[in-house]
Design a protein around this motif. Structure first.
Motif, PDB file in Angstrom:
ATOM      1  N   GLU A  12       0.897  -1.216  -0.323  1.00 35.91           N
ATOM      2  CA  GLU A  12       0.060   0.398  -0.026  1.00 35.91           C
ATOM      3  C   GLU A  12       0.603   1.297  -0.072  1.00 35.91           C
ATOM      4  OE1 GLU A  12      -2.471   2.601   3.097  1.00 35.91           O
ATOM      5  OE2 GLU A  12      -2.099   0.412   3.504  1.00 35.91           O
ATOM      6  N   THR A  14       1.506   4.580   1.476  1.00 37.33           N
ATOM      7  CA  THR A  14       1.168   5.085   2.323  1.00 37.33           C
ATOM      8  C   THR A  14       1.961   7.048   2.673  1.00 37.33           C
ATOM      9  OG1 THR A  14       3.008   4.560   3.756  1.00 37.33           O
ATOM     10  CG2 THR A  14       0.991   3.309   3.955  1.00 37.33           C
ATOM     11  N   ARG A  33       0.226  -0.116  -8.883  1.00 31.98           N
ATOM     12  CA  ARG A  33      -0.654  -0.526  -8.070  1.00 31.98           C
ATOM     13  C   ARG A  33      -1.765  -1.872  -8.491  1.00 31.98           C
ATOM     14  NH1 ARG A  33      -0.546  -1.796  -4.227  1.00 31.98           N
ATOM     15  NH2 ARG A  33      -1.880  -1.143  -2.515  1.00 31.98           N
ATOM     16  N   GLU A  49      -5.198   4.927  -1.183  1.00 34.94           N
ATOM     17  CA  GLU A  49      -4.460   5.703  -1.889  1.00 34.94           C
ATOM     18  C   GLU A  49      -4.336   6.268  -2.670  1.00 34.94           C
ATOM     19  OE1 GLU A  49      -1.555   1.617  -2.466  1.00 34.94           O
ATOM     20  OE2 GLU A  49      -3.053   0.936  -1.434  1.00 34.94           O
TER      21      GLU A  49
END
Length: 215
Positions: A12, A14, A33, A49
């Motif tokens: 993920e 961040t 992603r 995200e």
């Protein structure tokens, strides 16, 4: 024709990971992603995200990897349907490319490739394949699919994982020169560096034409 630097990650995105990339490598113009969580492989992309990336001026490059083999026309269509479902769930706009992540260890046949292309043909999205054109069966299967249906080479975008040059900062990215199948293909992406030590990312250079198909 220009080329654009960016990254991809199984993790993920961040703020910490984004800042890690900024500090160690430079600003990513796009970030690859995975659309879904696959245990021990990838964390699925979230709306949060997408907002973080868009607010940072970074586009999203969607990858679908929730499948274990790439054989059979019907399975190719099902993979396309599943990728479409998740892209729509995350509100990806029309005209964006959806990359099927084809592992070099996978069995791959030409009918699966045609199935994926056909499965996306009447959707709002374009077919893409993340592939190793040197190792594994993808290249020969792809060229067979192209010889059976020119739509395969006309519609699809390939993202090549070869040759591997090692990760680099944005300003030290190599000149765009990915390995390609030995037949007509739009190889517009190149993952030239894998598994960076400083941050858990891979580094890429892509063609402007692919950049324009990202969100």
């Amino acid at each position: 024709m220009g080329y654009v630097w960016g990254v991809d990650s199984a993790q993920e995105v961040t703020k910490e990971l984004y800042d890690c990339v900024l500090k160690n490598f430079g600003k990513p113009e796009y970030w690859g992603r995975y659309l879904t969580t696959v245990p021990n492989t990838s964390e699925g992309l979230t709306s949060k995200e997408i907002s973080l990336l868009h607010n940072s001026g970074t586009k999203v490059m969607p990858i679908y990897n929730n499948f274990k083999s790439a054989t059979g026309y019907r399975k190719g269509k099902v993979t396309a349907q599943n990728a479409t479902f998740h892209a729509q769930r995350l509100k990806f706009p029309k005209g964006r490319v959806l990359f099927a992540h084809v592992e070099k260890a996978f069995n791959v046949d030409e009918s699966w490739i045609r199935g994926y292309v056909d499965g996306l043909y009447n959707t709002d999205y374009k077919p893409g394949f993340y592939i190793d054109p040197v190792n594994g069966p993808f290249s020969s299967a792809y060229c067979k699919a192209v010889s059976k249906d020119s739509r395969v080479s006309n519609q699809s975008v390939l993202w090549s994982a070869q040759p591997e040059r090692g990760v680099s900062k944005a300003r030290k990215a190599p000149k765009f020169n990915p390995a390609k199948p030995k037949c007509k293909s739009n190889v517009w992406g190149w993952q030239y560096g894998q598994n960076a030590k400083n941050c858990p990312i891979d580094t890429n250079v892509i063609d402007d034409r692919l950049y324009n198909m990202l969100w």
